[in-house]
Design an enzyme around this catalytic site. Structure first.
Site, PDB file in Angstrom:
ATOM      1  N   SER A  11       0.810  -1.220   0.000  1.00  0.00           N
ATOM      2  CA  SER A  11       0.000   0.000   0.000  1.00  0.00           C
ATOM      3  C   SER A  11       0.842   1.268   0.000  1.00  0.00           C
ATOM      4  O   SER A  11       0.334   2.355  -0.296  1.00  0.00           O
ATOM      5  CB  SER A  11      -0.942   0.017   1.207  1.00  0.00           C
ATOM      6  OG  SER A  11      -0.206   0.038   2.420  1.00  0.00           O
ATOM      7  N   SER A 131      14.484  -7.392   5.613  1.00  0.00           N
ATOM      8  CA  SER A 131      14.955  -7.163   6.968  1.00  0.00           C
ATOM      9  C   SER A 131      15.299  -5.677   7.116  1.00  0.00           C
ATOM     10  O   SER A 131      14.534  -4.813   6.692  1.00  0.00           O
ATOM     11  CB  SER A 131      16.164  -8.064   7.244  1.00  0.00           C
ATOM     12  OG  SER A 131      16.669  -7.866   8.529  1.00  0.00           O
ATOM     13  N   TYR A 145      11.841  -4.062  17.698  1.00  0.00           N
ATOM     14  CA  TYR A 145      11.951  -4.038  16.232  1.00  0.00           C
ATOM     15  C   TYR A 145      13.252  -4.685  15.782  1.00  0.00           C
ATOM     16  O   TYR A 145      13.264  -5.556  14.907  1.00  0.00           O
ATOM     17  CB  TYR A 145      11.865  -2.603  15.725  1.00  0.00           C
ATOM     18  CG  TYR A 145      12.167  -2.470  14.249  1.00  0.00           C
ATOM     19  CD1 TYR A 145      11.237  -2.847  13.290  1.00  0.00           C
ATOM     20  CD2 TYR A 145      13.406  -1.980  13.818  1.00  0.00           C
ATOM     21  CE1 TYR A 145      11.514  -2.742  11.932  1.00  0.00           C
ATOM     22  CE2 TYR A 145      13.693  -1.873  12.470  1.00  0.00           C
ATOM     23  CZ  TYR A 145      12.746  -2.249  11.533  1.00  0.00           C
ATOM     24  OH  TYR A 145      13.040  -2.156  10.193  1.00  0.00           O
ATOM     25  N   LYS A 149      14.149  -8.196  13.390  1.00  0.00           N
ATOM     26  CA  LYS A 149      14.949  -8.225  12.167  1.00  0.00           C
ATOM     27  C   LYS A 149      16.160  -9.149  12.308  1.00  0.00           C
ATOM     28  O   LYS A 149      16.540  -9.834  11.350  1.00  0.00           O
ATOM     29  CB  LYS A 149      15.392  -6.808  11.787  1.00  0.00           C
ATOM     30  CG  LYS A 149      14.232  -5.897  11.401  1.00  0.00           C
ATOM     31  CD  LYS A 149      13.351  -6.512  10.312  1.00  0.00           C
ATOM     32  CE  LYS A 149      12.242  -5.596   9.858  1.00  0.00           C
ATOM     33  NZ  LYS A 149      11.392  -6.216   8.810  1.00  0.00           N
TER      34      LYS A 149
END
Length: 269
Positions: A11, A131, A145, A149
């Protein structure tokens, strides 16, 4: 033979640019996002879009089933959907931390499990996992976060060791700072996750300043080209970077962690 790609999170940002670029290069592109109102322009380009919540198994299954039904194959899966749940580790609710892993790691795993049987039958396929340099470098307030990753990197490497014998490869792209909504959303999350009278509140402003210092000319379109190379290189690499600066930051953090910490401390002042 026309190749087929599934790309999540199309999006906005890198996902949207990638959907367009893969289409320009001749791929049949399937993908989706939760904000379907942002997909109209992609539909007009001939990209196959639908509402997609990567944490919803029914939604994900519908995308894969539709792709196979209409095209009979899946050549590339780009696990791009993700976000940054920033905030102090002491104060981020555990439920939000779990949601971060659900979107950034477990959703990629679920989609991959659905497409692998198709790729094994074809004896070919590419899993491209998006990543971040944040799998190796870090800053305050991004603990959950960065953990997702780093997990994604290891998961991808293990997957690659398992599926190479079937003609399938799993690779990692590690973007750095780009011109996108990502940092704005991450900082908004950081502020929302602060407790009342939080002792960490000053860190949000310092992190905002740090992100401002890390100016970059990298656009979503630049990263779309990196995604495409990762998806189509005849001899794929384990890691893909957009720039030598991104790669260099990772190398410093890995080889000289104390030097990286000193640099970070100076930047956060």
């Amino acid at each position: 033979m026309t190749k087929v790609a599934i790309i999540t999170g199309i999006s906005s940002g890198m996902g949207k640019a990638s959907a367009k670029y893969f289409k320009e290069k001749g791929f049949e592109v399937y993908g989706g996002a939760r904000r379907v109102e942002r997909l109209q322009d992609l539909q007009e380009l001939g990209i196959h879009t639908q509402k997609l919540d990567v944490t919803d198994k029914i939604s994900v299954r519908a995308l894969v089933d539709r792709t196979v039904k209409e095209q009979g194959r899946i050549d590339v899966l780009v696990n791009n959907a993700g976000y940054g749940e920033f905030g102090p580790i002491e104060e981020v609710p555990v439920q939000k931390a779990k949601q971060q892993f659900d979107v950034n790691v477990f959703a990629a795993s679920h989609l991959t499990q659905l497409v692998l049987p198709v790729m094994r039958r074809q004896k070919s396929g590419r899993i491209v996992n998006i990543s971040s340099i944040g799998a190796n470098v870090y800053s305050p307030l991004g603990g959950w976060y960065y953990a997702t990753k780093a997990s994604l990197n290891m998961w991808s490497d293990v997957l690659d060791s398992e599926v190479r014998r079937f003609g399938i490869r799993s690779v990692i792209v590690q973007p750095g700072m780009t011109k996108s909504e990502w940092s704005k959303i991450a900082l908004e999350n950081a502020r929302q996750n602060l407790a009342d009278n939080s002792p960490y509140s000053d860190m949000v402003d310092k992190l905002d300043s740090l992100f401002g210092k890390l100016k970059t000319s990298a656009s979503s379109e630049d990263l779309a080209k990196v995604f495409y190379r990762a998806a189509t290189d005849v001899k794929p690499k384990r890691r893909y970077f957009n720039s030598i600066v991104d790669h260099g930051m990772v190398m410093i953090a890995k080889a000289m962690p104390h030097t990286y910490r000193s640099i970070l401390n100076q930047l956060m002042k």
